[in-house]
Design a protein around this motif. Structure first.
Motif, PDB file in Angstrom:
ATOM      1  N   LEU A  91       9.231   7.658  -7.813  1.00 30.17           N
ATOM      2  CA  LEU A  91       8.974   6.952  -9.069  1.00 30.17           C
ATOM      3  C   LEU A  91      10.115   5.990  -9.384  1.00 30.17           C
ATOM      4  N   ASN A  92      11.353   6.450  -9.210  1.00 31.59           N
ATOM      5  CA  ASN A  92      12.517   5.598  -9.466  1.00 31.59           C
ATOM      6  C   ASN A  92      12.566   4.392  -8.537  1.00 31.59           C
ATOM      7  N   LYS A  93      12.113   4.583  -7.310  1.00 29.90           N
ATOM      8  CA  LYS A  93      12.094   3.489  -6.334  1.00 29.90           C
ATOM      9  C   LYS A  93      10.861   2.612  -6.486  1.00 29.90           C
ATOM     10  N   GLU A  94      10.001   2.969  -7.437  1.00 27.19           N
ATOM     11  CA  GLU A  94       8.762   2.245  -7.717  1.00 27.19           C
ATOM     12  C   GLU A  94       7.852   2.165  -6.500  1.00 27.19           C
ATOM     13  N   LEU A  95       7.846   3.238  -5.715  1.00 30.13           N
ATOM     14  CA  LEU A  95       6.925   3.327  -4.587  1.00 30.13           C
ATOM     15  C   LEU A  95       5.624   4.004  -4.995  1.00 30.13           C
ATOM     16  N   ILE A  96       5.673   4.794  -6.059  1.00 30.67           N
ATOM     17  CA  ILE A  96       4.462   5.378  -6.621  1.00 30.67           C
ATOM     18  C   ILE A  96       4.442   5.095  -8.110  1.00 30.67           C
ATOM     19  N   TYR A  97       3.261   5.236  -8.684  1.00 26.32           N
ATOM     20  CA  TYR A  97       3.060   4.942 -10.099  1.00 26.32           C
ATOM     21  C   TYR A  97       2.172   6.026 -10.684  1.00 26.32           C
ATOM     22  N   ASN A  98       2.482   6.448 -11.886  1.00 27.71           N
ATOM     23  CA  ASN A  98       1.697   7.463 -12.580  1.00 27.71           C
ATOM     24  C   ASN A  98       0.701   6.786 -13.518  1.00 27.71           C
ATOM     25  N   THR A  99      -0.553   6.694 -13.080  1.00 29.83           N
ATOM     26  CA  THR A  99      -1.609   6.110 -13.904  1.00 29.83           C
ATOM     27  C   THR A  99      -2.182   7.211 -14.800  1.00 29.83           C
ATOM     28  N   PRO A 100      -3.004   6.863 -15.757  1.00 30.54           N
ATOM     29  CA  PRO A 100      -3.659   7.903 -16.565  1.00 30.54           C
ATOM     30  C   PRO A 100      -4.510   8.863 -15.724  1.00 30.54           C
ATOM     31  N   ASP A 101      -4.960   8.408 -14.555  1.00 26.82           N
ATOM     32  CA  ASP A 101      -5.796   9.250 -13.697  1.00 26.82           C
ATOM     33  C   ASP A 101      -4.985  10.070 -12.691  1.00 26.82           C
ATOM     34  N   GLY A 102      -3.722   9.719 -12.490  1.00 27.21           N
ATOM     35  CA  GLY A 102      -2.883  10.447 -11.539  1.00 27.21           C
ATOM     36  C   GLY A 102      -1.924   9.506 -10.824  1.00 27.21           C
ATOM     37  N   TYR A 103      -1.226  10.057  -9.841  1.00 26.36           N
ATOM     38  CA  TYR A 103      -0.232   9.293  -9.084  1.00 26.36           C
ATOM     39  C   TYR A 103      -0.904   8.516  -7.961  1.00 26.36           C
ATOM     40  N   ILE A 104      -0.458   7.264  -7.772  1.00 26.81           N
ATOM     41  CA  ILE A 104      -0.953   6.406  -6.704  1.00 26.81           C
ATOM     42  C   ILE A 104       0.235   5.721  -6.036  1.00 26.81           C
ATOM     43  N   VAL A 105       0.011   5.220  -4.816  1.00 25.09           N
ATOM     44  CA  VAL A 105       1.024   4.377  -4.181  1.00 25.09           C
ATOM     45  C   VAL A 105       0.995   3.042  -4.912  1.00 25.09           C
ATOM     46  N   TYR A 106       2.170   2.604  -5.365  1.00 22.74           N
ATOM     47  CA  TYR A 106       2.293   1.429  -6.230  1.00 22.74           C
ATOM     48  C   TYR A 106       1.760   0.163  -5.571  1.00 22.74           C
ATOM     49  N   ASP A 107       2.216  -0.120  -4.351  1.00 23.99           N
ATOM     50  CA  ASP A 107       1.751  -1.291  -3.608  1.00 23.99           C
ATOM     51  C   ASP A 107       0.465  -0.872  -2.897  1.00 23.99           C
ATOM     52  N   ARG A 108      -0.644  -1.427  -3.321  1.00 29.15           N
ATOM     53  CA  ARG A 108      -1.944  -1.002  -2.809  1.00 29.15           C
ATOM     54  C   ARG A 108      -2.074  -1.257  -1.305  1.00 29.15           C
ATOM     55  N   PHE A 109      -1.469  -2.346  -0.812  1.00 26.51           N
ATOM     56  CA  PHE A 109      -1.499  -2.612   0.623  1.00 26.51           C
ATOM     57  C   PHE A 109      -0.688  -1.561   1.381  1.00 26.51           C
ATOM     58  N   PHE A 110       0.465  -1.190   0.845  1.00 27.06           N
ATOM     59  CA  PHE A 110       1.300  -0.163   1.465  1.00 27.06           C
ATOM     60  C   PHE A 110       0.537   1.157   1.509  1.00 27.06           C
ATOM     61  N   GLY A 111      -0.141   1.483   0.432  1.00 31.40           N
ATOM     62  CA  GLY A 111      -0.937   2.703   0.389  1.00 31.40           C
ATOM     63  C   GLY A 111      -2.026   2.706   1.446  1.00 31.40           C
ATOM     64  N   LYS A 112      -2.691   1.582   1.601  1.00 31.83           N
ATOM     65  CA  LYS A 112      -3.740   1.484   2.621  1.00 31.83           C
ATOM     66  C   LYS A 112      -3.131   1.584   4.011  1.00 31.83           C
ATOM     67  N   TRP A 113      -2.005   0.928   4.227  1.00 30.12           N
ATOM     68  CA  TRP A 113      -1.334   1.002   5.530  1.00 30.12           C
ATOM     69  C   TRP A 113      -0.935   2.443   5.845  1.00 30.12           C
ATOM     70  N   LEU A 114      -0.370   3.132   4.861  1.00 32.26           N
ATOM     71  CA  LEU A 114      -0.008   4.526   5.069  1.00 32.26           C
ATOM     72  C   LEU A 114      -1.232   5.353   5.454  1.00 32.26           C
ATOM     73  N   LYS A 115      -2.284   5.172   4.724  1.00 36.20           N
ATOM     74  CA  LYS A 115      -3.499   5.965   4.962  1.00 36.20           C
ATOM     75  C   LYS A 115      -4.108   5.636   6.331  1.00 36.20           C
ATOM     76  N   ASP A 116      -4.140   4.365   6.689  1.00 36.06           N
ATOM     77  CA  ASP A 116      -4.795   3.947   7.930  1.00 36.06           C
ATOM     78  C   ASP A 116      -3.927   4.094   9.180  1.00 36.06           C
ATOM     79  N   THR A 117      -2.628   3.876   9.037  1.00 35.45           N
ATOM     80  CA  THR A 117      -1.762   3.746  10.213  1.00 35.45           C
ATOM     81  C   THR A 117      -0.892   4.976  10.461  1.00 35.45           C
ATOM     82  N   VAL A 118      -0.226   5.427   9.448  1.00 35.47           N
ATOM     83  CA  VAL A 118       0.773   6.467   9.630  1.00 35.47           C
ATOM     84  C   VAL A 118       0.136   7.829   9.687  1.00 35.47           C
ATOM     85  N   ILE A 119      -0.910   8.012   8.957  1.00 39.42           N
ATOM     86  CA  ILE A 119      -1.496   9.350   8.820  1.00 39.42           C
ATOM     87  C   ILE A 119      -2.449   9.629   9.968  1.00 39.42           C
TER      88      ILE A 119
END
Length: 131
Positions: A103-131
């Motif tokens: 959270l401090n590094k602004e890599l994730i964000y706490n939305t009203p619905d829950g925590y998400i990866v802040y940069d949506r492209f980074f989140g997609k890359w993580l989900k598609d490539t790293v995992i």
């Protein structure tokens, strides 16, 4: 929190704008899902070195939590036993330490619905490539 929400909206708008710019550059009509996916993949390919570099700056616990959040897309109960077990995370206290840092590094964000990866492209890359 209002300032943080406005910043998140700015980042989301920037993501959409990046896709629209790519679509404009391709000058292909009509626009379809395959073309949009192609533009997103181009952006992910260009950013991959940066994303890989970002991961090297994190602890293993932070990377594991970031991957878990990317996999879920959005997670409300980050300390829930089923979430921790499903993603092979350590203890709730280690999750909290990693959460605070991300959270401090602004890599994730706490939305009203829950925590998400802040940069949506980074989140997609993580989900598609790293995992």
């Amino acid at each position: 929190d209002k300032v943080q929400w406005l910043e998140f909206r700015r980042v989301l708008f920037r993501s959409i704008q990046s896709i629209l710019n790519r679509l404009y550059e391709k000058k292909i009509n009509p626009i379809n899902n395959r073309l949009v996916d192609s533009c997103i993949n181009d952006i992910l390919d260009e950013q991959e070195t940066i994303y890989q570099s970002n991961l090297t700056l994190l602890t293993n616990n932070q990377v594991d939590l970031l991957k878990a959040i990317a996999t879920e897309g959005c997670i409300k109960s980050i300390n829930a036993n089923d979430f921790i077990k499903r993603h092979h995370l350590k203890t709730p206290s280690s999750v909290n330490v990693a959460l605070k840092s991300l959270l401090n590094k602004e890599l994730i964000y706490n939305t009203p619905d829950g925590y998400i990866v802040y940069d949506r492209f980074f989140g997609k890359w993580l989900k598609d490539t790293v995992i």
